[in-house]
Design a protein around this motif. Structure first.
Motif, PDB file in Angstrom:
ATOM      1  N   TRP A   1       0.820  -1.217   0.000  1.00  0.00           N
ATOM      2  CA  TRP A   1       0.000   0.000   0.000  1.00  0.00           C
ATOM      3  C   TRP A   1       0.850   1.262   0.000  1.00  0.00           C
ATOM      4  N   GLY A   2       1.919   1.249   0.786  1.00  0.00           N
ATOM      5  CA  GLY A   2       2.747   2.452   0.905  1.00  0.00           C
ATOM      6  C   GLY A   2       3.422   2.843  -0.394  1.00  0.00           C
TER       7      GLY A   2
ATOM      8  N   CYS B   1      -6.029   1.766   9.242  1.00  0.00           N
ATOM      9  CA  CYS B   1      -5.230   2.997   9.346  1.00  0.00           C
ATOM     10  C   CYS B   1      -5.694   3.925  10.463  1.00  0.00           C
ATOM     11  N   ARG B   2      -6.964   3.876  10.755  1.00  0.00           N
ATOM     12  CA  ARG B   2      -7.479   4.840  11.729  1.00  0.00           C
ATOM     13  C   ARG B   2      -7.158   4.450  13.175  1.00  0.00           C
TER      14      ARG B   2
ATOM     15  N   LYS C   1      -2.613  16.318  10.851  1.00  0.00           N
ATOM     16  CA  LYS C   1      -1.357  15.566  10.851  1.00  0.00           C
ATOM     17  C   LYS C   1      -1.637  14.058  10.719  1.00  0.00           C
ATOM     18  N   HIS C   2      -2.671  13.604  11.394  1.00  0.00           N
ATOM     19  CA  HIS C   2      -3.019  12.180  11.335  1.00  0.00           C
ATOM     20  C   HIS C   2      -3.537  11.807   9.940  1.00  0.00           C
ATOM     21  N   LEU C   3      -4.287  12.723   9.348  1.00  0.00           N
ATOM     22  CA  LEU C   3      -4.803  12.446   8.002  1.00  0.00           C
ATOM     23  C   LEU C   3      -3.661  12.379   6.983  1.00  0.00           C
ATOM     24  N   TYR C   4      -2.703  13.298   7.136  1.00  0.00           N
ATOM     25  CA  TYR C   4      -1.551  13.271   6.226  1.00  0.00           C
ATOM     26  C   TYR C   4      -0.779  11.956   6.373  1.00  0.00           C
TER      27      TYR C   4
ATOM     28  N   GLU D   1       0.523   6.598   4.101  1.00  0.00           N
ATOM     29  CA  GLU D   1       0.507   5.126   4.217  1.00  0.00           C
ATOM     30  C   GLU D   1      -0.202   4.452   3.055  1.00  0.00           C
ATOM     31  N   LEU D   2      -1.190   5.147   2.503  1.00  0.00           N
ATOM     32  CA  LEU D   2      -1.973   4.543   1.412  1.00  0.00           C
ATOM     33  C   LEU D   2      -1.545   5.057   0.037  1.00  0.00           C
ATOM     34  N   CYS D   3      -0.546   5.942   0.042  1.00  0.00           N
ATOM     35  CA  CYS D   3      -0.036   6.507  -1.209  1.00  0.00           C
ATOM     36  C   CYS D   3      -1.152   7.187  -2.025  1.00  0.00           C
ATOM     37  N   VAL D   4      -1.925   8.017  -1.326  1.00  0.00           N
ATOM     38  CA  VAL D   4      -2.973   8.796  -1.998  1.00  0.00           C
ATOM     39  C   VAL D   4      -2.758  10.276  -1.651  1.00  0.00           C
ATOM     40  N   THR D   5      -3.428  11.159  -2.360  1.00  0.00           N
ATOM     41  CA  THR D   5      -3.312  12.577  -2.024  1.00  0.00           C
ATOM     42  C   THR D   5      -4.244  12.881  -0.846  1.00  0.00           C
TER      43      THR D   5
END
Ligand SMILES: [Zn+2]
Length: 227
Positions: free
Chosen positions: A35-36, A174-175, A184-187, A192-196
């Motif tokens: 995923w990363g 992830c949560r 910061k947690h969302l970033y 971790e999921l390699c998404v924007t």
């Protein structure tokens, strides 16, 4: 039968199921999903689709980010768009969007048939049909006015991309230990999921886990937030 299916309405749940089916297929084929590093290249292998970097010239409607040519099983990414080259999350989102067209909008058997047909007859004038995609991120897709069926298909492909890159079960993982109302947690999750971050926020708002009011940076717990 055309290689591109006639427009069909898909409820969100069906789009999500189709994305989950592809993830299950990858799992059953023993493709390890990293995923990363981004999962799309594994999924392209599963589907036997290829990618190519090439300059896609603007047409009379403007810039084209990417396109898929079903009969060639080929996704072309516009190398003129530097953000697409440099932003892995945007790249993932774009490829996942094109996979969405492949899964939702293309008669895949017909695609193979066309290749055979082309090989059999060099003189055959087969019109090359493809999806030209101008918006492949969440930043602008919600602004699409969904007036014409092509636009609705673009929305469906992008919704599919969100479900594919951020499946429910993965977001639950992830949560853990995180507060979704803290940027910061969302970033960290996006990383971790390699998404924007836009991909992630759009998806979490769709799931009802968070909401952000327009023009504000404040994140609130959504109606389906699980503590
Ligand atoms: Zn598209």
């Amino acid at each position: 039968m055309s290689i591109i299916k006639p427009y069909t309405f898909y409820p969100k749940q069906i789009i999500e199921e189709k994305a989950n089916q592809l993830l299950t297929q990858a799992k059953n084929d023993n493709y390890p999903l990293n995923w990363g590093a981004g999962i799309t290249h594994h999924l392209l292998d599963v589907l036997d689709l290829n990618t190519l970097w090439e300059i896609i010239p603007n047409d009379n409607q403007g810039q084209i980010v990417a396109k898929i040519e079903p009969s060639k099983r080929l996704i072309t990414l516009n190398e003129n768009i530097s953000e697409l080259k440099n932003n892995k999350g945007f790249q993932q989102s774009t490829i996942a969007h094109e996979i969405g067209h492949w899964e939702l909008h293309i008669n895949q058997d017909e695609g193979d048939g066309l290749i055979q047909q082309l090989e059999l007859s060099l003189n055959s004038l087969t019109e090359e049909k493809s999806f030209l995609c101008r918006v492949t991120g969440e930043e602008n897709i919600h602004k699409i006015k969904l007036k014409i069926q092509d636009d609705r298909r673009e929305w469906q492909a992008q919704y599919f991309a969100g479900c594919l890159l951020m499946p429910d079960y993965k977001l639950h993982e992830c949560r853990k230990g995180r507060d979704l109302t803290i940027w910061k947690h969302l970033y960290a999750i996006a990383d971790e999921l390699c998404v924007t971050i836009s991909n992630l926020i759009y998806r979490l708002q769709n799931l009802g886990w968070i909401y952000i009011t327009k023009g504000s940076k404040q994140i609130y717990k959504g109606p389906k937030y699980i503590s």
